[in-house]
Scaffold this motif. Sequence first.
Motif, PDB file in Angstrom:
ATOM      1  N   ASN A  62      44.502  40.717  39.906  1.00  0.00           N
ATOM      2  CA  ASN A  62      44.532  42.099  40.393  1.00  0.00           C
ATOM      3  C   ASN A  62      43.482  42.310  41.483  1.00  0.00           C
ATOM      4  O   ASN A  62      43.746  42.947  42.511  1.00  0.00           O
ATOM      5  CB  ASN A  62      44.285  43.044  39.224  1.00  0.00           C
ATOM      6  CG  ASN A  62      44.284  44.497  39.639  1.00  0.00           C
ATOM      7  OD1 ASN A  62      45.317  45.091  39.871  1.00  0.00           O
ATOM      8  ND2 ASN A  62      43.095  45.090  39.742  1.00  0.00           N
ATOM      9  N   ALA A  63      42.272  41.765  41.272  1.00  0.00           N
ATOM     10  CA  ALA A  63      41.222  41.896  42.281  1.00  0.00           C
ATOM     11  C   ALA A  63      41.558  41.105  43.540  1.00  0.00           C
ATOM     12  O   ALA A  63      41.238  41.528  44.655  1.00  0.00           O
ATOM     13  CB  ALA A  63      39.884  41.427  41.694  1.00  0.00           C
ATOM     14  N   THR A  66      36.571  40.082  50.490  1.00  0.00           N
ATOM     15  CA  THR A  66      36.032  40.913  49.402  1.00  0.00           C
ATOM     16  C   THR A  66      35.280  40.036  48.414  1.00  0.00           C
ATOM     17  O   THR A  66      35.700  38.934  48.084  1.00  0.00           O
ATOM     18  CB  THR A  66      37.174  41.655  48.690  1.00  0.00           C
ATOM     19  OG1 THR A  66      37.866  42.472  49.631  1.00  0.00           O
ATOM     20  CG2 THR A  66      36.634  42.509  47.567  1.00  0.00           C
ATOM     21  N   THR A  67      34.152  40.557  47.937  1.00  0.00           N
ATOM     22  CA  THR A  67      33.353  39.853  46.932  1.00  0.00           C
ATOM     23  C   THR A  67      33.773  40.308  45.546  1.00  0.00           C
ATOM     24  O   THR A  67      33.816  41.517  45.266  1.00  0.00           O
ATOM     25  CB  THR A  67      31.859  40.125  47.142  1.00  0.00           C
ATOM     26  OG1 THR A  67      31.473  39.655  48.438  1.00  0.00           O
ATOM     27  CG2 THR A  67      31.028  39.418  46.078  1.00  0.00           C
ATOM     28  N   ILE A 109      34.367  42.655  35.613  1.00  0.00           N
ATOM     29  CA  ILE A 109      34.900  42.114  36.867  1.00  0.00           C
ATOM     30  C   ILE A 109      34.777  43.221  37.900  1.00  0.00           C
ATOM     31  O   ILE A 109      35.433  44.263  37.791  1.00  0.00           O
ATOM     32  CB  ILE A 109      36.359  41.659  36.703  1.00  0.00           C
ATOM     33  CG1 ILE A 109      36.437  40.538  35.658  1.00  0.00           C
ATOM     34  CG2 ILE A 109      36.938  41.211  38.032  1.00  0.00           C
ATOM     35  CD1 ILE A 109      37.842  40.084  35.357  1.00  0.00           C
ATOM     36  N   THR A 110      33.918  42.995  38.889  1.00  0.00           N
ATOM     37  CA  THR A 110      33.580  44.016  39.879  1.00  0.00           C
ATOM     38  C   THR A 110      33.908  43.497  41.270  1.00  0.00           C
ATOM     39  O   THR A 110      33.617  42.342  41.598  1.00  0.00           O
ATOM     40  CB  THR A 110      32.089  44.377  39.794  1.00  0.00           C
ATOM     41  OG1 THR A 110      31.747  44.666  38.443  1.00  0.00           O
ATOM     42  CG2 THR A 110      31.767  45.568  40.680  1.00  0.00           C
ATOM     43  N   ASP A 111      34.538  44.361  42.082  1.00  0.00           N
ATOM     44  CA  ASP A 111      34.803  44.006  43.479  1.00  0.00           C
ATOM     45  C   ASP A 111      34.393  45.171  44.366  1.00  0.00           C
ATOM     46  O   ASP A 111      34.246  46.307  43.909  1.00  0.00           O
ATOM     47  CB  ASP A 111      36.285  43.666  43.681  1.00  0.00           C
ATOM     48  CG  ASP A 111      37.197  44.854  43.475  1.00  0.00           C
ATOM     49  OD1 ASP A 111      37.181  45.780  44.316  1.00  0.00           O
ATOM     50  OD2 ASP A 111      37.937  44.870  42.463  1.00  0.00           O
ATOM     51  N   ASN A 112      34.177  44.865  45.646  1.00  0.00           N
ATOM     52  CA  ASN A 112      33.798  45.891  46.617  1.00  0.00           C
ATOM     53  C   ASN A 112      34.958  46.231  47.534  1.00  0.00           C
ATOM     54  O   ASN A 112      34.789  46.456  48.727  1.00  0.00           O
ATOM     55  CB  ASN A 112      32.581  45.445  47.430  1.00  0.00           C
ATOM     56  CG  ASN A 112      32.847  44.151  48.191  1.00  0.00           C
ATOM     57  OD1 ASN A 112      33.867  43.494  47.983  1.00  0.00           O
ATOM     58  ND2 ASN A 112      31.931  43.785  49.088  1.00  0.00           N
ATOM     59  N   GLY A 113      36.148  46.277  46.934  1.00  0.00           N
ATOM     60  CA  GLY A 113      37.344  46.612  47.692  1.00  0.00           C
ATOM     61  C   GLY A 113      37.489  48.099  47.945  1.00  0.00           C
ATOM     62  O   GLY A 113      36.542  48.873  47.796  1.00  0.00           O
ATOM     63  N   ARG A 124      33.767  50.153  45.368  1.00  0.00           N
ATOM     64  CA  ARG A 124      33.371  49.530  44.112  1.00  0.00           C
ATOM     65  C   ARG A 124      34.408  49.834  43.032  1.00  0.00           C
ATOM     66  O   ARG A 124      34.704  50.987  42.757  1.00  0.00           O
ATOM     67  CB  ARG A 124      32.005  50.032  43.648  1.00  0.00           C
ATOM     68  CG  ARG A 124      31.496  49.360  42.379  1.00  0.00           C
ATOM     69  CD  ARG A 124      30.115  49.884  42.013  1.00  0.00           C
ATOM     70  NE  ARG A 124      29.552  49.199  40.863  1.00  0.00           N
ATOM     71  CZ  ARG A 124      29.774  49.541  39.606  1.00  0.00           C
ATOM     72  NH1 ARG A 124      30.541  50.598  39.332  1.00  0.00           N
ATOM     73  NH2 ARG A 124      29.229  48.861  38.597  1.00  0.00           N
ATOM     74  N   THR A 125      34.950  48.778  42.421  1.00  0.00           N
ATOM     75  CA  THR A 125      35.852  48.890  41.285  1.00  0.00           C
ATOM     76  C   THR A 125      35.367  47.934  40.207  1.00  0.00           C
ATOM     77  O   THR A 125      35.075  46.772  40.480  1.00  0.00           O
ATOM     78  CB  THR A 125      37.296  48.546  41.677  1.00  0.00           C
ATOM     79  OG1 THR A 125      37.740  49.472  42.679  1.00  0.00           O
ATOM     80  CG2 THR A 125      38.223  48.649  40.470  1.00  0.00           C
ATOM     81  N   ARG A 126      35.287  48.451  38.971  1.00  0.00           N
ATOM     82  CA  ARG A 126      34.720  47.655  37.888  1.00  0.00           C
ATOM     83  C   ARG A 126      35.604  47.781  36.655  1.00  0.00           C
ATOM     84  O   ARG A 126      35.820  48.875  36.140  1.00  0.00           O
ATOM     85  CB  ARG A 126      33.305  48.141  37.560  1.00  0.00           C
ATOM     86  CG  ARG A 126      32.611  47.421  36.416  1.00  0.00           C
ATOM     87  CD  ARG A 126      31.181  47.908  36.317  1.00  0.00           C
ATOM     88  NE  ARG A 126      30.445  47.284  35.230  1.00  0.00           N
ATOM     89  CZ  ARG A 126      30.296  47.816  34.025  1.00  0.00           C
ATOM     90  NH1 ARG A 126      30.823  49.006  33.763  1.00  0.00           N
ATOM     91  NH2 ARG A 126      29.620  47.195  33.077  1.00  0.00           N
ATOM     92  N   PHE A 127      36.127  46.645  36.191  1.00  0.00           N
ATOM     93  CA  PHE A 127      36.851  46.560  34.927  1.00  0.00           C
ATOM     94  C   PHE A 127      35.909  46.010  33.866  1.00  0.00           C
ATOM     95  O   PHE A 127      35.165  45.051  34.126  1.00  0.00           O
ATOM     96  CB  PHE A 127      38.080  45.650  35.058  1.00  0.00           C
ATOM     97  CG  PHE A 127      39.217  46.258  35.828  1.00  0.00           C
ATOM     98  CD1 PHE A 127      40.211  46.963  35.173  1.00  0.00           C
ATOM     99  CD2 PHE A 127      39.292  46.137  37.206  1.00  0.00           C
ATOM    100  CE1 PHE A 127      41.258  47.536  35.867  1.00  0.00           C
ATOM    101  CE2 PHE A 127      40.332  46.704  37.918  1.00  0.00           C
ATOM    102  CZ  PHE A 127      41.327  47.408  37.249  1.00  0.00           C
ATOM    103  N   ARG A 128      35.968  46.606  32.687  1.00  0.00           N
ATOM    104  CA  ARG A 128      35.069  46.211  31.595  1.00  0.00           C
ATOM    105  C   ARG A 128      35.898  45.927  30.354  1.00  0.00           C
ATOM    106  O   ARG A 128      36.642  46.794  29.877  1.00  0.00           O
ATOM    107  CB  ARG A 128      34.057  47.311  31.316  1.00  0.00           C
ATOM    108  CG  ARG A 128      33.021  46.971  30.252  1.00  0.00           C
ATOM    109  CD  ARG A 128      32.045  48.138  30.088  1.00  0.00           C
ATOM    110  NE  ARG A 128      30.949  47.820  29.179  1.00  0.00           N
ATOM    111  CZ  ARG A 128      30.979  47.971  27.864  1.00  0.00           C
ATOM    112  NH1 ARG A 128      32.080  48.460  27.286  1.00  0.00           N
ATOM    113  NH2 ARG A 128      29.932  47.658  27.122  1.00  0.00           N
TER     114      ARG A 128
END
Length: 550
Positions: free
Chosen positions: A451-452, A460-461, A481-485, A540-544
């Motif tokens: 998904n990321a 994107t990181t 799982i964090t991305d800077n998208g 910033r998107t973060r799944f936990r």
Amino acid sequence: MRRRNLYLLPAQEDRRRPRPHDPHRARRRVHAQDRAVTTTSAVITASAVTAASAAPRPHPARAPWTLRRRLVLAVVGLLALVSIVIGLISVAILRANLLTGLDSQLRSAADRSGAAVGDGDDRGDSLPGFFGTPTADNILNGPAQPPGLLALVFDGTTITTGYTNDETGEIESLSAAQVAELAEHVRVSTPMTVDLRGSLGHYRVIAETSRSGVVYLVGLPLATVDGTAAQLAAIIGSVSLGGLIGAAAVAAWIVRLALRPLQRVTETAARVSRLPLDRGEVSLVDRVPAADTDPRTEVGRVGAALNRMLDHVDLALETRQASERKVRQFVADASHELRTPLASIRGYSELTRRSGQQLPPDALHALGRIESESIRMTGLVEDLLLLARLDEGRELEQKPVDLTMLLVDAVSDAHAAGRDHVWNLDLPDEPVEALGDAPRLHQVVANLLANARVHTDPGTTVEVALAAEATDAGPRAVITITDNGPGIQENLQQTLFERFARGDSSRFRGTGSTGLGLAIVQAVVTAHHGEVTVESEPGRTRFRVSLPLA
């Protein structure tokens, strides 16, 4: 616990390359410019805090009173009002009666005082032995005069005054102010109240004029009347207060008994409200007891209405559950039946492409498309079949799973599939294990990484982290799982984990996604008694993912 960053690169790319700017990435060192910005931010923050503390704070809303408290207070308040009215009327009637008796004594004293100052009738009923100028002492020393009597005599030239002391029985004189106050009422021929202040207080006085022209005024103290009225008021107040306390206790007990049926209705509604009615199979068996559904009472009508509503809800839930079972069974059957033809289509297309026969380019392209689409459809069928099995409540394998190695393998696969992204892995020094099904947990991480990768731009990181945390529910393994998208729109975050959920933002551009990846993530995590959440904003998107530790 010391952490490390792992960068998974092939041998020919084993060199450091610059990272794109990420304003949210944590830094180990602070440069001079950063310190200046930090100092300025601290000053601004302090000013904001000072301004916020100086601003008036809104008063918290007062909690509403319960029905039981309102009923008890209403009963006690009504009784208190009735007691006050009865007490005031009783005191007023008693005081009026006492005042009438005092006025009668005052008139009798005035008649005797007239004889004392030589105002006899035609038969000469003046006081025997009375000679000379009339004075107040003649009245106070007269026969049958009540104690505390006050007298004032004005013979045209001289004013004499005095009163009898109740304790000593001696005649004492009045002050000039008291004499002046009495002199204002020497023309009043009806009893009235005068405030003489000091130790004398209030007196009831009446003035008369003798036939010889002598003006005399007599008075009796109101202390006895006021004392008796005050004593009655105190008795009524004490009795009323005790009665109100007893009435409050009895009223609270009666109201508690009267509201028990309503309490049982409330408890039934509360139990139903805690049931997960929005998903799964729910057995709605709670009902209001028959004793609390009597239509002749208000609470009984409420309980009967609630039972009818619960019957309708139960029927609707049964209908929904039956429909969901049919849909799940259809999806499972269809997915199972589609696996064989899809495998045949893929096999024949691959066999034809590898047969060695010379085929036109357009035929080779068509065969490649048939093979790729069959692979995509096979994945979709497998996802639907997995969701159908999870919906049926099938138990997953429960064995210790090394999440550290699982993340290493998943990030390695993601790096191989998305070399245009930057993949960072942050792991603890000690392995972290969770109870679960290893293939399914690997699928969870793979779906989140896919998904990321698919929904963010190249460069994107993506940062993957693992940690063990202590929570109220016990020790948990937490995967982030964090991305800077570009982020996920807020209105899409509520339905992100639903099946076939898609959006029209840049994060959800034409990627060919089936919309089942995140639905599988939530279903698998829930089957492991875990929880998955998402937090997203632009950049910033973060799944936990939280799972119980082994």
